[in-house]
Scaffold this active site. Sequence first.
Site, PDB file in Angstrom:
ATOM      1  CB  SER A  21       5.603 -32.042  21.862  1.00 40.04           C
ATOM      2  OG  SER A  21       4.402 -31.722  21.202  1.00 40.04           O
ATOM      3  CB  ALA A  24      -1.673 -27.481  24.108  1.00 43.48           C
ATOM      4  CD  GLU A  53      12.434 -29.360   6.797  1.00 41.84           C
ATOM      5  OE1 GLU A  53      11.907 -29.671   5.710  1.00 41.84           O
ATOM      6  OE2 GLU A  53      13.419 -28.610   6.898  1.00 41.84           O
ATOM      7  CG  ASP A  82       6.852 -38.783  14.320  1.00 39.51           C
ATOM      8  OD1 ASP A  82       6.705 -37.553  14.293  1.00 39.51           O
ATOM      9  OD2 ASP A  82       6.668 -39.505  13.320  1.00 39.51           O
ATOM     10  N   GLY A 164      -6.440 -33.972  17.328  1.00 42.25           N
ATOM     11  CA  GLY A 164      -6.016 -34.558  16.062  1.00 42.25           C
ATOM     12  C   GLY A 164      -7.130 -35.348  15.388  1.00 42.25           C
ATOM     13  CE1 TYR A 165      -6.083 -36.695  10.050  1.00 43.86           C
ATOM     14  CE2 TYR A 165      -4.167 -36.566  11.504  1.00 43.86           C
ATOM     15  CZ  TYR A 165      -4.768 -36.289  10.286  1.00 43.86           C
ATOM     16  OH  TYR A 165      -4.079 -35.620   9.304  1.00 43.86           O
ATOM     17  CG  HIS A 191      -1.466 -44.423  19.294  1.00 46.65           C
ATOM     18  ND1 HIS A 191      -2.701 -43.960  19.718  1.00 46.65           N
ATOM     19  CD2 HIS A 191      -0.816 -43.336  18.812  1.00 46.65           C
ATOM     20  CE1 HIS A 191      -2.789 -42.654  19.483  1.00 46.65           C
ATOM     21  NE2 HIS A 191      -1.658 -42.259  18.927  1.00 46.65           N
ATOM     22  NE  ARG A 192       1.171 -39.705  21.963  1.00 50.49           N
ATOM     23  CZ  ARG A 192       0.159 -39.195  21.271  1.00 50.49           C
ATOM     24  NH1 ARG A 192      -1.000 -38.943  21.870  1.00 50.49           N
ATOM     25  NH2 ARG A 192       0.275 -38.946  19.990  1.00 50.49           N
TER      26      ARG A 192
END
Length: 207
Positions: A21, A24, A53, A82, A164-165, A191-192
């Site tokens: 990844s 950061a 990609e 992901d 992020g979100y 979740h991670r």
Amino acid sequence: MSPARTTDHRLVRGARLVLASHNAGKLAEFSALLAGYGITVLSAGDLALPEPEETADSFTGNAVLKAVAAATAAGLPALADDSGFCVAALGGAPGIYSARWAGPSKDFPAAMARIHAEVGNTADRSAWFISVLCLAWPDGTVQTFEGRIDGQFTWPPHGANGHGYDPVFAPEGGSRTFADMTDAEKNAISHRARAFDLFRTACLPQE
């Protein structure tokens, strides 16, 4: 041909691991999760590895794609994540396109505003995060682990932490968003973290 999946491979203390990844926030999160296992974490950015990609149609497919690319390029075990934010009222979108909704400039405030606009007055605010971790080895072996946490899409965004979100997601049972939580609080339930627990059992050095 897809790489073989197995649970026989395990990292050992002193190993070097590539985090596939350039994000950061993810690097900081995984470095915290991996602290104490005696493993040196290198990021894809540290090694100047290109970002492949993401052409798969699932979280698992994209995690495998990224991990295999990094393991092949670096000749080291590579861990990829992901993950995405899914909103029931949008049929699970943005889902695997969560990063793309933020655009090349990673404009997550704009992405969150887009969700708010598209959800509109829909009563169902159910949402969830999914994370799939893939550990890929230079010999082509891959191991995958999935974690999920359910909650609600909340508006307006609030909280100064996370990435992020995180500012628009409140886990079930409370009104605080991920961005309202400390790293330790989020890492205990995310979740991670749930995917990481499975990865830890199968792949990390045992005490």
